[in-house]
Scaffold this active site. Structure first.
Site, PDB file in Angstrom:
ATOM      1  N   TYR A  28      31.796   8.987   5.796  1.00 16.94           N
ATOM      2  CA  TYR A  28      32.147   7.740   5.216  1.00 16.94           C
ATOM      3  C   TYR A  28      33.315   7.926   4.120  1.00 16.94           C
ATOM      4  CZ  TYR A  28      28.843   4.549   7.255  1.00 16.94           C
ATOM      5  OH  TYR A  28      27.835   3.854   8.068  1.00 16.94           O
ATOM      6  N   ARG A  53      20.052  -9.118   5.976  1.00 17.69           N
ATOM      7  CA  ARG A  53      20.544 -10.298   6.376  1.00 17.69           C
ATOM      8  C   ARG A  53      19.769 -11.106   7.544  1.00 17.69           C
ATOM      9  NH1 ARG A  53      26.580  -8.767   7.480  1.00 17.69           N
ATOM     10  NH2 ARG A  53      25.328  -6.915   7.831  1.00 17.69           N
ATOM     11  N   ASP A  60      21.397   1.346  -1.148  1.00 17.75           N
ATOM     12  CA  ASP A  60      22.350   1.810   0.004  1.00 17.75           C
ATOM     13  C   ASP A  60      22.615   3.381  -0.140  1.00 17.75           C
ATOM     14  OD1 ASP A  60      23.881   0.478   2.364  1.00 17.75           O
ATOM     15  OD2 ASP A  60      25.088   1.847   1.624  1.00 17.75           O
TER      16      ASP A  60
END
Ligand code: 1CP
Length: 346
Positions: free
Chosen positions: A152, A30, A76
């Protein structure tokens, strides 16, 4: 085929070099206007990851902008939990959120067996990127470490302290090991397919190593990293593929990282400034260590801190220039360009 004389391979072969090869963790992302222009065409981040042509374009953006010495697959680490049926979503300003996180031991019994074919979109991206790179720029494939993927999957989102995960592994220790073994097998099959598709180097991201005390780090993280690297080193497809381990500030003796991980190169987190180079010399290559926050400072400070790192590693056989963690969205791309020039002019 990638040229084994590339700077990146030479450093991975523990060769002392006048100028280190340069790449950056999270080099596509980003902080780049080119990335944001592509990103806004997709609502869902994972939908973007499932488009191999777009992944190829994104992986090449930093190579074209900064003339770096290695590319990294655009994808990812959470593709594996997604393929296991945990329903991964990326929510604006919140990061990953799981629809079906692991809440109890039955959820582990009921997990899908990992089928590497479900991540064909990743291998296609690898092939597309590889075909677009000149042969002196190696391509890094990657996965999360089994521990970081488990964290996660259990937490169901990102967290500062991963309390739910730490309670879960205390209360369901045996089942946690079954889950970690399954994730280790999945990472192995996944990385093997990436290498088949054209990845030259593998990086394992143990981004949540830091939440475990020393005993638990060895039991829940290092044990599985060691199993994974052992499997990769003993497989025909991957035995010659160099492995880089990024372990974020692990609470273990640094000797453990050098001797037990099975990695060819250790990527040093920015706060590991007292890592003793002598315990690693001629055993593993080293990467990283510069605090990414430096890139928010004026240019003279960037230069000063970069020179300090380069002074430290200048006689180390096999140093790869990188940051001690990923580039954050608030970093100005001009400073990445400047940093790269400082390293090459040193
Ligand atoms: O909305 C967006 O644009 C998503 C931002 C983003 C990007 C660009 C995410 C979500 N992932 C990625 C790409 C990515 N992630 C790459 C390829 C790009 C490159 O490096 O050039 C890689 C290698 C990763 C690896 C990754 N994902 C890690 C390990 C590295 C690290 O930073 O420690 C981790 C922990 C993730 C999880 C993840 N994915 C995305 C976010 C925001 C996060 C972190 C969530 C958290 O803070 O816990």
């Amino acid at each position: 085929m990638t040229n084994s004389n590339s700077l990146f391979f030479r450093a991975l072969n523990k060769e002392g070099l006048k100028t280190p090869p340069i790449w950056y963790m999270r080099q596509a992302g980003r902080y780049m206007p080119e990335y944001r222009a592509v990103r806004k065409k997709f609502n869902n981040f994972l939908d973007m990851c499932k488009n191999p042509d777009v992944c190829c374009e994104l992986a090449l953006q930093p190579i074209n902008a900064f003339d770096l010495d290695a590319a990294i697959l655009f994808s990812d680490i959470l593709t594996i939990p997604d393929a296991l049926g945990l329903g991964v979503n990326f929510v604006e300003n919140e990061g990953p959120v799981f629809k079906n996180p692991i809440n109890n031991s039955k959820d582990i019994d009921n997990l899908n067996i990992f089928n590497p074919d479900e991540l064909k979109y990743v291998y296609q991206a690898v092939t597309n990127i590889k075909n677009s790179l000149s042969n002196n720029i190696p391509l890094i494939g990657f996965s999360g470490s089994p521990w970081t993927l488990a964290a996660y999957s259990i937490e169901g989102k990102s967290s500062k302290d991963f309390k739910k995960t730490l309670n879960f592994i205390n209360e369901n220790t045996n089942k946690s090991h079954i889950f970690l073994n399954a994730l280790t097998d999945a990472c192995f099959l996944y990385l093997r397919e990436q290498v088949k598709a054209g990845a030259d180097v593998i990086q394992i991201f143990d981004s949540w190593a830091n939440i475990l005390d020393e005993n638990r780090f060895n039991e829940f993280s290092m044990q599985y990293i060691n199993k994974l690297t052992y499997a990769l080193k003993n497989d025909k497809v991957t035995s010659k593929t160099p492995i880089i381990l990024f372990s974020r500030d692990p609470k273990c003796n640094n000797q453990t990282l050098v001797n037990n991980s099975g990695a060819d190169c250790l990527s040093l987190y920015w706060n590991m400034q007292d890592f003793d180079l002598n315990i690693a010399r001629n055993k593993v290559s080293l990467q990283g260590n510069l605090d990414p926050r430096i890139l928010l400072e004026p240019k003279d400070k960037i230069k000063y801190q970069t020179h300090k790192i380069l002074d430290k590693f200048k006689d180390y056989p096999g140093y790869i220039f990188n940051l001690g963690h990923g580039i954050t969205p608030d970093i100005n791309p001009d400073n990445i360009k400047y940093l790269t020039e400082v390293v090459r002019e040193y």
